[in-house]
Design a protein around this motif. Structure first.
Motif, PDB file in Angstrom:
ATOM      1  N   ILE A 224      -7.625 -14.511 -11.848  1.00 11.34           N
ATOM      2  CA  ILE A 224      -8.316 -14.974 -10.635  1.00 11.34           C
ATOM      3  C   ILE A 224      -9.506 -14.050 -10.393  1.00 11.34           C
TER       4      ILE A 224
ATOM      5  N   GLY B 199      -4.955 -11.106 -10.241  1.00  6.68           N
ATOM      6  CA  GLY B 199      -3.961 -12.155 -10.076  1.00  6.68           C
ATOM      7  C   GLY B 199      -4.040 -13.021 -11.327  1.00  6.68           C
TER       8      GLY B 199
ATOM      9  N   THR C 276      -2.667 -14.073  -3.360  1.00 15.38           N
ATOM     10  CA  THR C 276      -2.080 -14.715  -4.549  1.00 15.38           C
ATOM     11  C   THR C 276      -0.653 -15.204  -4.258  1.00 15.38           C
TER      12      THR C 276
ATOM     13  N   GLU D 176       0.543 -11.633  -8.989  1.00 14.47           N
ATOM     14  CA  GLU D 176      -0.469 -10.625  -8.664  1.00 14.47           C
ATOM     15  C   GLU D 176      -0.257  -9.368  -9.498  1.00 14.47           C
ATOM     16  N   LYS D 177      -1.278  -8.994 -10.223  1.00 17.42           N
ATOM     17  CA  LYS D 177      -1.323  -7.733 -10.994  1.00 17.42           C
ATOM     18  C   LYS D 177      -0.043  -7.465 -11.806  1.00 17.42           C
TER      19      LYS D 177
ATOM     20  N   ASP E 155     -17.246  -9.385  -6.395  1.00 15.51           N
ATOM     21  CA  ASP E 155     -17.346 -10.159  -7.634  1.00 15.51           C
ATOM     22  C   ASP E 155     -18.675 -10.910  -7.569  1.00 15.51           C
TER      23      ASP E 155
HETATM   24  C1  G1P Z   1      -8.114  -9.300  -5.535  1.00 15.35           C
HETATM   25  C2  G1P Z   1      -6.978 -10.311  -5.708  1.00 15.35           C
HETATM   26  C3  G1P Z   1      -6.707 -10.553  -7.194  1.00 15.35           C
HETATM   27  C4  G1P Z   1      -7.988 -10.991  -7.875  1.00 15.35           C
HETATM   28  C5  G1P Z   1      -9.110  -9.967  -7.638  1.00 15.35           C
HETATM   29  C6  G1P Z   1     -10.440 -10.482  -8.160  1.00 15.35           C
HETATM   30  O1  G1P Z   1      -7.662  -8.053  -6.022  1.00 15.35           O
HETATM   31  O2  G1P Z   1      -5.816  -9.824  -5.062  1.00 15.35           O
HETATM   32  O3  G1P Z   1      -5.729 -11.549  -7.333  1.00 15.35           O
HETATM   33  O4  G1P Z   1      -7.745 -11.143  -9.264  1.00 15.35           O
HETATM   34  O5  G1P Z   1      -9.277  -9.711  -6.233  1.00 15.35           O
HETATM   35  O6  G1P Z   1     -11.456  -9.564  -7.993  1.00 15.35           O
HETATM   36  P1  G1P Z   1      -8.441  -6.659  -5.710  1.00 15.35           P
HETATM   37  O7  G1P Z   1      -9.550  -6.565  -6.712  1.00 15.35           O
HETATM   38  O8  G1P Z   1      -8.928  -6.749  -4.308  1.00 15.35           O
HETATM   39  O9  G1P Z   1      -7.424  -5.585  -5.922  1.00 15.35           O
END
Ligand code: G1P
Length: 292
Positions: free
Chosen positions: A207, A175, A235, A194-195, A135
């Motif tokens: 998030i 999340g 999360t 989460e998701k 990110d």
């Molecule tokens: C992770 C977190 C998720 C968040 C996201 C942000 O998910 O588990 O809560 O919203 O990063 O990039 P991932 O992208 O690793 O599946």
């Protein structure tokens, strides 16, 4: 007086399957945006917030990140011999001297929550930040996203999660926060999921990969069962922190690029190139020539 945030945890053990074959032998956090790897943008963001211990939770492709932040003797002496001072400074000054790097191996890919738990012996009892380097956040003229979040932490002394509003179609990738809005940028969190599916999602406040966490998160993580995707989710552990304390969500100022997928990564490269001193003019002309 609350404690200062001095440590950042970077989970970098993901498989990066969306970028294969580029990520076959290299972590996705080493992918460059223009000329700098994602992990260096993330490290600089932490440093800009006064953090001086960087903790990398590594996976199987573990070498290139420590190499990147280490001294490169051969390269430096070559550049020195050729009087390439500008390049020498770029290679040398990847991090300021006050900053130290610690590497921890996450031997099993059990999820983001598990990766953060691996940092427990190094973090100890202090609050810390977690930064997901894929990110990428361009805060423009504003202080960096992590700097903004540290300021929120210093006023509230509780875990703070970085959030952004997303479309309803996107909620299942994140999340999601349910909370009471306190100011236009700040929520007091009531629940986290989460998701979720569109139907189950309590809001569209998502998030993004920035967290400031109280060390009590480790107690929660130790007993958090596998959740969405069969993984130990950060999360879910933060949701459990709500049982014993306050958690805030903060909508940071800045533009976020989801460099965990190809489109977001390409958008980041275009926008960062359009700001990059060395290439921006030629690149702009080139883009114009493509669409005219
Ligand atoms: C992770 C977190 C998720 C968040 C996201 C942000 O998910 O588990 O809560 O919203 O990063 O990039 P991932 O992208 O690793 O599946």
């Amino acid at each position: 007086m609350g404690k200062k945030i001095k440590k950042a945890v970077f989970p970098v053990a993901g498989l990066g399957t969306r970028f294969l074959p580029a990520t076959k032998a290299n972590p996705k956090e080493m992918l460059p945006v223009v000329d700098k790897p994602l992990i260096q943008y993330a490290a600089e963001e932490a440093v800009s917030a006064g953090i001086d211990v960087l903790i990398f939770v590594n996976g199987r492709n573990k070498r290139s990140i420590p190499d990147h932040f280490d001294k490169a003797y051969e390269l430096e002496s070559e550049l020195e011999a050729r009087n390439k001072e500008k390049l020498l400074a770029i290679a040398r000054d990847v991090l300021p001297p006050r900053v130290s790097c610690i590497y921890i191996r996450q031997s099993e890919a059990l999820g983001l929550g598990h990766a953060v738990l691996c940092a427990k012996p190094v973090v100890g009892k202090d609050p810390f930040t977690v930064i997901l380097a894929d990110d990428l956040i361009d805060s423009g003229d504003q202080p960096s996203c992590t700097r903004q979040m540290v300021d929120v932490y210093e006023k509230n002394h509780c875990s703070v999660i970085g959030v952004q509003n997303v479309s309803r179609e996107e909620v299942s990738s994140y999340g999601i926060v349910d909370g009471e809005q306190i100011t236009d940028k700040l929520w007091s969190v009531n629940a986290l999921v989460e998701k979720p599916s569109i139907e189950e999602s309590p809001s569209t406040i998502a998030i993004v990969g920035r967290y400031i966490l109280e060390a009590s998160i480790f107690d929660q993580l130790e007993t958090t069962e596998r959740g969405a995707g069969g993984e130990i989710q950060l999360t879910d552990a933060i949701a459990r922190q709500l049982e014993s304390g306050k958690v805030m969500a903060y909508e940071f100022s800045g533009k976020r690029f989801d460099c965990g997928n190809k489109l977001g990564y390409l958008q980041a490269n275009v926008e960062y190139a359009l700001k990059h001193e060395e290439v921006r003019d030629q690149f702009k002309t080139y883009l114009h020539s493509l669409i005219s």
